[in-house]
Design an enzyme around this catalytic site. Sequence first.
Site, PDB file in Angstrom:
ATOM      1  N   PHE C 224       0.822  -1.204   0.000  1.00 23.47           N
ATOM      2  CA  PHE C 224       0.000   0.000   0.000  1.00 23.47           C
ATOM      3  C   PHE C 224       0.859   1.259   0.000  1.00 23.47           C
ATOM      4  O   PHE C 224       0.478   2.280   0.564  1.00 23.47           O
ATOM      5  CB  PHE C 224      -0.979  -0.010   1.183  1.00 23.47           C
ATOM      6  CG  PHE C 224      -1.658  -1.341   1.368  1.00 23.47           C
ATOM      7  CD1 PHE C 224      -2.594  -1.781   0.440  1.00 23.47           C
ATOM      8  CD2 PHE C 224      -1.329  -2.173   2.423  1.00 23.47           C
ATOM      9  CE1 PHE C 224      -3.188  -3.029   0.570  1.00 23.47           C
ATOM     10  CE2 PHE C 224      -1.916  -3.423   2.564  1.00 23.47           C
ATOM     11  CZ  PHE C 224      -2.846  -3.850   1.641  1.00 23.47           C
ATOM     12  N   THR C 451      -2.187  -7.481  -5.914  1.00 24.81           N
ATOM     13  CA  THR C 451      -3.087  -6.836  -6.866  1.00 24.81           C
ATOM     14  C   THR C 451      -3.582  -7.804  -7.924  1.00 24.81           C
ATOM     15  O   THR C 451      -4.566  -7.525  -8.601  1.00 24.81           O
ATOM     16  CB  THR C 451      -2.344  -5.708  -7.584  1.00 24.81           C
ATOM     17  OG1 THR C 451      -1.155  -6.272  -8.164  1.00 24.81           O
ATOM     18  CG2 THR C 451      -1.927  -4.618  -6.617  1.00 24.81           C
ATOM     19  N   GLY C 492       1.009   0.159 -12.240  1.00 21.27           N
ATOM     20  CA  GLY C 492       1.666  -1.107 -12.540  1.00 21.27           C
ATOM     21  C   GLY C 492       1.153  -1.756 -13.804  1.00 21.27           C
ATOM     22  O   GLY C 492       1.890  -1.935 -14.781  1.00 21.27           O
ATOM     23  N   ARG C 562     -11.007   0.257 -19.315  1.00 17.52           N
ATOM     24  CA  ARG C 562     -11.469  -1.119 -19.486  1.00 17.52           C
ATOM     25  C   ARG C 562     -10.993  -1.944 -18.284  1.00 17.52           C
ATOM     26  O   ARG C 562      -9.846  -1.829 -17.852  1.00 17.52           O
ATOM     27  CB  ARG C 562     -10.890  -1.696 -20.779  1.00 17.52           C
ATOM     28  CG  ARG C 562     -11.560  -2.979 -21.236  1.00 17.52           C
ATOM     29  CD  ARG C 562     -11.055  -3.411 -22.619  1.00 17.52           C
ATOM     30  NE  ARG C 562      -9.695  -3.935 -22.567  1.00 17.52           N
ATOM     31  CZ  ARG C 562      -9.393  -5.178 -22.155  1.00 17.52           C
ATOM     32  NH1 ARG C 562     -10.335  -6.002 -21.747  1.00 17.52           N
ATOM     33  NH2 ARG C 562      -8.136  -5.581 -22.144  1.00 17.52           N
ATOM     34  N   GLY C 638      -5.889   0.426  -8.236  1.00 16.31           N
ATOM     35  CA  GLY C 638      -5.418   0.042  -6.907  1.00 16.31           C
ATOM     36  C   GLY C 638      -5.718   1.064  -5.836  1.00 16.31           C
ATOM     37  O   GLY C 638      -5.758   0.728  -4.657  1.00 16.31           O
ATOM     38  N   GLU C 639      -5.881   2.304  -6.231  1.00 15.42           N
ATOM     39  CA  GLU C 639      -5.973   3.337  -5.211  1.00 15.42           C
ATOM     40  C   GLU C 639      -7.297   4.077  -5.154  1.00 15.42           C
ATOM     41  O   GLU C 639      -7.698   4.595  -4.115  1.00 15.42           O
ATOM     42  CB  GLU C 639      -4.803   4.318  -5.400  1.00 15.42           C
ATOM     43  CG  GLU C 639      -3.521   3.630  -4.989  1.00 15.42           C
ATOM     44  CD  GLU C 639      -2.263   4.291  -5.494  1.00 15.42           C
ATOM     45  OE1 GLU C 639      -1.675   5.057  -4.736  1.00 15.42           O
ATOM     46  OE2 GLU C 639      -1.862   4.041  -6.651  1.00 15.42           O
TER      47      GLU C 639
END
Lengths: 323, 162, 673
Positions: C224, C451, C492, C562, C638-639
């Site tokens: 994180f 992830t 990423g 997407r 992710g965030e």
Amino acid sequence: MRSFEYARAGDPADAVARFRPGAMYLGGGTNLVDLMRLGVAEPEFLVDVSRLPLDRIEPDGDGLRVGAAVRNSDLGAHPLVRERYPMLARAVLAGASGQIRNMATVGGNLLQRTRCPYFQDVSKPCNKRQPGSGCPAIAGDHSNLAIFGHSSACVATHPSDMAVALAALDARVHVTGPGGDRVIPMPGLHRLPGDEPERDTVLAPGELVTAVHLPAPPPGASRYRKVRERASFAFALVSIAAALDVAEDGTVRDCRIALGAVAHAPWRCERAERALRGAPAGEESFTRAAGAELEQARPLPRNAHKVPLVRNLIVLTLLELAP
Amino acid sequence: MEITLRVNGSRRTVEVDPRVSLLDLLRERLGLTGSKKGCDHGQCGACTVLIDGRRANACLALAVAQDGSDITTVEGLADGDRPHPLQAAFIEHDAFQCGYCTPGQLCSAAGMLAEGGPSAVTEDMAADPALTAEEIRERMSGNLCRCGAYPNIVTAIAEVAR
Amino acid sequence: MTRIEGHDKVTGRATYSAEYPIEGVTYAYPVQAGIVRGRITSIDAAGALAMPGALAVLSSEDPPELAPDADPELALFQRREVAYRGQFVAVVVADTYENARAAAREVRVTYEEDPHDVRLRGDHPGLYRPEKVNPFYPADTEKGDLAAGLAAAAVTVDVTYTTPAVHNNPMEPHATLAVWSGDGDLTVYDSTQGVSAARAMIAKTLGLPAERVRVVCRHVGGGFGSKGTIRPGTMLAVLAARAVGRPVKVALTRQQLFDVTGYRTPTIQRVRLGADADGRLTAVEHEVAEQSSTLVEFAEQTATPARTMYETPALRTAHRLVRLDVATPSWMRAPGECPGMYALESAMDELAIAAGLDPVELRVLNDPETEPESGRPFSSRNLVACLLEGARRFGWEGRDPTPGVRRQGRWLIGTGVASSTYPAYRRPSQATATVENGGYVVRVAAVDLGTGARTALTKIAATALGVPPDQVRIELGDSDLPPAPLAGGSMGTASWGSAVVAACEEALRDGKHGAADTTDAIKAQQDLARHAFGAQFARVRVDMDTGEIRVSHLLGIFAAGRIIDEQLAMSQFVGGMTMGVGMALMEESVIDDEFGGFSNHDFAQYHVPVCADIERIDAAWIEEDDRHLNPMGAKGIGEIGIVGTAAAIGNAVYHATGIRVRDLPITPARLLT
């Protein structure tokens, strides 16, 4: 962790015989091992009492005798406890996690130590850990520490849920030790800090808890309620164990109120109980009783929220219990 | 001190320093690194194993005190090559991300499913409640998951409980 | 398709950094500063060296040789000065973990102590304007006439919000295993979000060429952000292993994570908003005060989302920083956006109430055509669609805005909404794709920190190659692979995936092998505002007698390009929102004014949500067809999940109770007093 010797005791007498200065009894280890790893507890010798034949729960007169090595989970799951002392079952189940309850013993739960952040950090002063070094909690992080009965030497709280219910139930703690056997009525096992905060309880060195005797459950309805920041697996902000018996005429015949996380010991609300006996069982009396108890509250700058919390919990819990 | 344990069905006799936790014994001495160290103080559940069939925090258990115990770790949950139903359900429902809490979640769930009795959220202490999602959530609260896989963990366990 | 490494993770076979079986491994345990600020006058290691199993003690008594330009947080034992409590001042190496830890307690350090200051205040005299904020944004921006905008407003709000220091607290504590070969090559098994970046930093700190260092990281137990850059613990293992000539393992304790692995800075945020009678914004100002250490400047980009979110003729954003006697703050999930959007989106709620507008409507009304601060066109922007879809699913329509009037038993019920946003960037990456054994092997020095990178990249490669996923094998987690950026900034998948697609395309052309480097392609891309957006809805219940707050339902709708894998995406969104629940209701690293550092440094005192806290979280998305991003058309996910959650919950708590808590976390104590 300092090096230490380890021995498993065969029976209580063997445990006491093995005890020597620098020794400690090891129950489930859920607090002692934690404190040893932090360097807070540094025993030279561990006498393992977790497998002593003190793991039975059995009827005893009109009450119940609970062995000191009974696991918290077994206490909370026992049919007799659930039926006759639901307040105690609920208190036990409100504590810690399933894993910890499987390990922790009744004796160890009673003798667990405060979670004050300074007590647990050996790089900082703490009168309880190192008498005379000072109490930084008074000016520092005390948001979850005591509002009752604290001293200028210590503002720690006792973290147990189970002990709060035991205090309300008038439980008696059986101990054995070098000086023989004795019985200590709850909440008398735990002391207020005064100027000896290093002493959590009235136990003498080498004394070992062997059992807890529960007298007949109090008449009327009972309840345990715990308020915490997250929904589970957290120490209480405040908890309450209460029982209320109301007479035909609507007055309080008897009541028991004990609070957790407000003092160095489970806090039996004697003033509130006195104010309630004989009074009409209603919101006005309950509010007055809570007020009577809170007259002796001395909140610190960052834990003043415990005062309304205690007041509300006493009133609401009694209202729930009133017929 | 010399102790003998049964670990995942095999008898192991080892010489241990009394300071060594069951968790460090498993991870550093027995090569069983499936059990994880997340806090070393019983506050996260990543180290959960079954001791004599009951879930426990291996970090708080001194290895010497486990002499004679039967230990099951995540490596011992499967039946040979056949995964434990919980393991299969965790994969199927994506009940993990980083995977670090997962062995503890699995051992905890396996222990929990065998427990019964009431929990802190059970209405009637005298009754044996059905294992609802709310009951699973409360009973699994000793296992932190920082990735936030809780909803999928509950779904996976509920599927196995049925 | 389930996670590729799923079986390894559920059977305990997935190997994390502390778990590699290395012959002859030894253990190092740090000694930490017992003061907040001052100088070390002496370090006496004799007692520690006399302890059983002790092999060595390293400290500034005999500074290990490091590059002169090493990062000050990583330049261990080079100076006698102490910059914060808990800083590593020595390390003990021993044959077992127990012996190392016991011996570390016997190191005697004496200090000359100076007065310290660890408290961020809005009026701190040390506040200054940093050159830039993380990673490269200007500290201040100004557009239009703010005073005029505020003066012309029919409604204004002028509110200050604070967020506390919070810690990433991945479940896997940072761990490192360092192995030096006989000829001076170094292999480091490190829990890191980026093996290429870690290699570069370790080599730079040691003054070694990068090719002498290899970093391996097959599995990471979460990060994180805290494992985005290497931390002092990594260097501890590297230096200790060099000193004793044996492999060394360092596994930091949970308590040590609070001291040396970074945290989100506390913030003090003043937001001023003005709107005309219709609710159209006339002015937006977002001013932030935050902290860094005396060692390194880290300036969180907290006010930057205000530059992107809403149409306004006058916009001012400003960051001020003060250097305190604290550890250096760092990245934590959505640095900038996360705390900044808490304040902005709470203030928008206050504005909606002041203007008598529905909070969804207010946001829709002020949706901009182009990025407000820069004027750049958006590559795609679907905030309004997220808000409307979320409102529909959540049953928002007909919501009575009156606070404190909905009751169910002991609970007061409320609902709240907030927007989410996160930039969609990518960084240059390399990758190769090679035909091997009848299938393809794709190599990229990516890291999967949970992830699902392995799985997502496999799907991306399979699509590019036109083969089923089981014909693709991904190799990642090793700095010997083609260099790649770290797993961070939600970049990423976009960064690695771009290189993987290019490598796969070349392999198809070549028939055997393809290699790609996306540096030039990324340089050449059009200058657009690229952001993901979202809307979060919360339903809470509050017991006003006890202050207990429970989140009954969270719904997040996201527009993030997407979606490459539905199950992985769902887990990422829900995971971010779960961390947002923690931020809203319980997470706070308590600053210790007297002793420095953080007093509640464990999981019993620092609360993160447990299973029982998460009753219902739903996430869904709006598919975007955005050709301006990358070959996958994906924005990072992710965030964004943590952005807006705390505001939505805080707004719902206000709606439930009529109490506006402007300081996180919203605890019972804050509602009761």
